[in-house]
Design a protein around this motif. Structure first.
Motif, PDB file in Angstrom:
ATOM      1  N   TYR A  97       0.833  -1.198   0.000  1.00  0.00           N
ATOM      2  CA  TYR A  97       0.000   0.000   0.000  1.00  0.00           C
ATOM      3  C   TYR A  97       0.868   1.249   0.000  1.00  0.00           C
ATOM      4  N   VAL A  98       0.260   2.361  -0.308  1.00  0.00           N
ATOM      5  CA  VAL A  98       0.962   3.637  -0.452  1.00  0.00           C
ATOM      6  C   VAL A  98       1.666   4.011   0.868  1.00  0.00           C
ATOM      7  N   PRO A  99       2.908   4.482   0.823  1.00  0.00           N
ATOM      8  CA  PRO A  99       3.594   4.918   2.053  1.00  0.00           C
ATOM      9  C   PRO A  99       2.780   5.964   2.806  1.00  0.00           C
ATOM     10  N   ARG A 106      -8.917   9.653   2.533  1.00  0.00           N
ATOM     11  CA  ARG A 106      -9.818   8.523   2.275  1.00  0.00           C
ATOM     12  C   ARG A 106      -9.051   7.213   2.128  1.00  0.00           C
ATOM     13  N   TYR A 107      -7.884   7.268   1.530  1.00  0.00           N
ATOM     14  CA  TYR A 107      -7.064   6.064   1.400  1.00  0.00           C
ATOM     15  C   TYR A 107      -6.611   5.595   2.786  1.00  0.00           C
ATOM     16  N   VAL A 164     -11.510   6.157  -4.506  1.00  0.00           N
ATOM     17  CA  VAL A 164     -10.426   6.399  -3.549  1.00  0.00           C
ATOM     18  C   VAL A 164      -9.072   6.195  -4.221  1.00  0.00           C
ATOM     19  N   MET A 165      -8.967   5.139  -5.028  1.00  0.00           N
ATOM     20  CA  MET A 165      -7.701   4.852  -5.700  1.00  0.00           C
ATOM     21  C   MET A 165      -7.358   5.914  -6.740  1.00  0.00           C
ATOM     22  N   ALA A 166      -8.353   6.347  -7.494  1.00  0.00           N
ATOM     23  CA  ALA A 166      -8.107   7.396  -8.491  1.00  0.00           C
ATOM     24  C   ALA A 166      -7.593   8.661  -7.816  1.00  0.00           C
ATOM     25  N   GLU A 167      -8.212   9.026  -6.697  1.00  0.00           N
ATOM     26  CA  GLU A 167      -7.793  10.212  -5.944  1.00  0.00           C
ATOM     27  C   GLU A 167      -6.383  10.042  -5.390  1.00  0.00           C
ATOM     28  N   GLN A 168      -6.095   8.849  -4.839  1.00  0.00           N
ATOM     29  CA  GLN A 168      -4.796   8.605  -4.223  1.00  0.00           C
ATOM     30  C   GLN A 168      -3.669   8.636  -5.253  1.00  0.00           C
TER      31      GLN A 168
END
Length: 264
Positions: A97-99, A106-107, A164-168
């Motif tokens: 997952y993203v650091p 939201r992520y 959420v993924m698109a935003e992240q």
């Protein structure tokens, strides 16, 4: 940490008519270490606090009232969190997952929702706020220098759903576009690479040797052994050499965000 401790130390130093350098010399510390403590970016060790008490003739106040760890941060990560706030350069590798310092609200909320045992709503909200507080190190336009090496699986795992993924992913792209962060993606097609065993954070500092933090399931450890840190740095360099170049990584992230954005 709360800055009450740092503010009090600063007040005592000024009352003693000492500069940061003079206090550092008296306490056998570096000036930048004193600066970090006064600014609330570093918690002194017990030995540091005892030396400060002696240098300022404050009895045992500074050693007795050390700030407590933030209970919204996993215990195994607390030491790394403090180091993260002091680093002049950070190189992240993310496998799943993203650091944390790059996560959107939201992520982060979705990540915390996967905790076990589950968080209460209040606990999750506090954990998300703590995560977003870490990201404030990026508010400085230059320091720390941040590189993010992302396994493509990070982009493909739909944490929180398509929106959420698109935003992240778009958030990361914007940080790269404004040259605040460099991000490279290791493509899934590469197969095996030297960092597949877990996530890694490499940190460099103004006044101390480099350190590394490695994390797995419910465990994490800060490594300060020069030989081990150098070994982890070498693995990072090898993995980075197999990653997509910056422009290609950006193109992949933009395309992936677009795919999520068009999801029905």
């Amino acid at each position: 940490m709360s800055n009450i401790y740092g503010d009090w130390l600063k007040a005592q130093r000024k009352a003693a008519n000492l500069t940061q350098q003079e206090l550092a010399d008296a306490a056998i510390m570096t000036r930048s270490h004193i600066s970090h403590i006064e600014a609330g970016r570093r918690t002194p060790s017990k030995d540091d606090a005892r030396r400060l008490d002696r240098a300022l003739n404050t009895g045992n106040v500074l050693s007795s009232f050390l700030p407590q760890d933030d209970d919204t941060i996993a215990g195994h990560f607390e030491a790394a969190r403090q180091l993260e706030q002091q680093a002049t350069m950070i190189r992240e590798f993310a496998l799943s997952y993203v650091p944390g310092i790059l996560q959107t609200k939201r992520y982060a909320h979705a990540v915390m929702g996967a905790a076990f045992p589950p968080f209460s709503d209040d606990e999750r909200d506090k954990a998300v706020v703590a995560r977003l507080e870490r990201a404030k190190i990026l508010s400085d336009p230059a320091t720390p220098v941040v590189w993010a090496l992302l396994d493509e699986a990070v982009l493909r795992r739909p944490m929180g759903g398509p929106d959420v993924m698109a935003e992240q992913i778009t958030h990361i792209v914007r940080l790269v576009e404004c040259e605040r962060v460099r991000a490279h993606v290791i493509p899934l097609g590469l197969g095996v690479h030297p960092l597949l065993s877990g996530m890694v954070t490499l940190m460099w500092f103004e006044d101390q040797p480099p350190m590394a933090y490695a994390e797995g399931v419910l465990m994490g450890k800060v490594h300060d052994s020069p030989a081990l840190v150098q070994q982890i740095q070498g693995r990072y360099a090898l993995a980075l050499s197999d990653a997509l170049p910056l422009k290609e990584s950006l193109a992949l992230m933009r395309a992936t965000a677009k795919e999520y954005g068009h999801h029905d």
